[in-house]
Design a protein around this motif. Sequence first.
Motif, short mmCIF file in Angstrom:
data_model
loop_
_atom_site.label_atom_id
_atom_site.label_comp_id
_atom_site.label_asym_id
_atom_site.label_seq_id
_atom_site.Cartn_x
_atom_site.Cartn_y
_atom_site.Cartn_z
N TYR A 244 24.49 74.49 -17.04
CA TYR A 244 24.68 74.56 -15.59
C TYR A 244 25.71 73.54 -15.13
O TYR A 244 26.59 73.85 -14.31
N MET A 245 25.60 72.31 -15.66
CA MET A 245 26.52 71.26 -15.27
C MET A 245 27.95 71.59 -15.71
O MET A 245 28.91 71.34 -14.97
N LYS A 246 28.08 72.19 -16.90
CA LYS A 246 29.41 72.58 -17.38
C LYS A 246 29.99 73.69 -16.49
O LYS A 246 31.17 73.66 -16.13
N GLN A 247 29.12 74.68 -16.15
CA GLN A 247 29.57 75.78 -15.31
C GLN A 247 29.97 75.26 -13.92
O GLN A 247 30.97 75.68 -13.35
N LYS A 248 29.16 74.34 -13.41
CA LYS A 248 29.45 73.76 -12.10
C LYS A 248 30.77 72.99 -12.14
O LYS A 248 31.59 73.09 -11.21
N ALA A 249 30.97 72.24 -13.22
CA ALA A 249 32.22 71.48 -13.36
C ALA A 249 33.42 72.41 -13.44
O ALA A 249 34.48 72.14 -12.85
N GLY A 253 36.31 72.70 -10.82
CA GLY A 253 37.67 72.55 -11.31
C GLY A 253 38.57 73.68 -10.82
O GLY A 253 39.72 73.46 -10.43
N ARG A 254 38.01 74.93 -10.86
CA ARG A 254 38.78 76.08 -10.36
C ARG A 254 39.08 75.93 -8.87
O ARG A 254 40.20 76.19 -8.43
N GLU A 255 38.06 75.55 -8.10
CA GLU A 255 38.24 75.39 -6.66
C GLU A 255 39.26 74.31 -6.35
O GLU A 255 40.10 74.45 -5.45
#
Length: 318
Positions: A244-249, A253-255
């Motif tokens: 989850y933390m990786k996906q959130k990061a 990052g994309r945003e």
Amino acid sequence: MVTSKFLSPKNDVAFRKIFGSEKHKDILIHFINDVLNLKGSDKVEKVTFLSTIQDPDIAYKKESIVDVLCTDQYGKQIIVEMQVSPQKGFEKRAQYYASKAYSRQLNSGQELGARYQDLKAVIFIAITDYVIFPDKKDYLSNHVILDAKTYERDLKDFSFTFIELPKFNISCIEGLSSIIEKWCYFFKHAPSTSEEDLKKLIGSDLVIQRAYEALNRFNWSEKELFTYEQEIKRIMDNQAVEDYMKQKARQEGREEGIRIGEEKGIRIGEEKGIRIGEENGKLERNVEIAKTMLKEGDSVDKIIRVTGLSRADIQKIK
């Protein structure tokens, strides 16, 4: 769904049951001798378990606890650690564990100067379910302190052995040719081992059979199985949080990338607009100059030199 008869030795609960209990000391001794290839008087004959807590003040952290810590008949301390989840800097953690075990041999009330000579060697053995040394091809590596020039081993009190399971690629029992390969197969494929495969695997190595018997779920109590399953849940929960933390990061990052891209686009657009405006303004000024020079009878070549306009541009102005 068919439930495997044998549990996974990579699970911390199962690992400690096999290698960290009085009941199965013979398995631990056999394993140490096999992995370190100890012969004759160097062989471990007996072990005494020590507290696995490396630092009582931070014992609530996994980082302060090792899986198995014991001494052999000569007083050498042996740490055996199973590491499933990838951990950055695990090789440094191994050195930390070894140094703590080494320094704990001296009690604070002792005369340190007189006791240093009594310090015993520390051996660290790690089985990892991920690659630690990507540049090394072999799944088994041994690390000691050597003289950089002569390669003599003058400092003999520390040694580190790593078994990187992803590098062990023998999946066929018939392809196993040594006891260390049988141990690696045990760690990597125990849950999928059938009774028929087990007979082929054991051969004359009865201690491997004892290790499998210790993994047989029908030899575990309900409480032990519950603890085993809770450990699986803990690992899955930790992995879910990490994912989850990786996906959130990645999303953040994309945003951030989009925001920076938009800002850069606006800046580039503004700069381009200014540049185009300046160029248009310069062109208009040169056209006016050309008109004036034409009225005054100046030659086309002179107008080109002064304004930078092309001959075709000047013909249009005419």
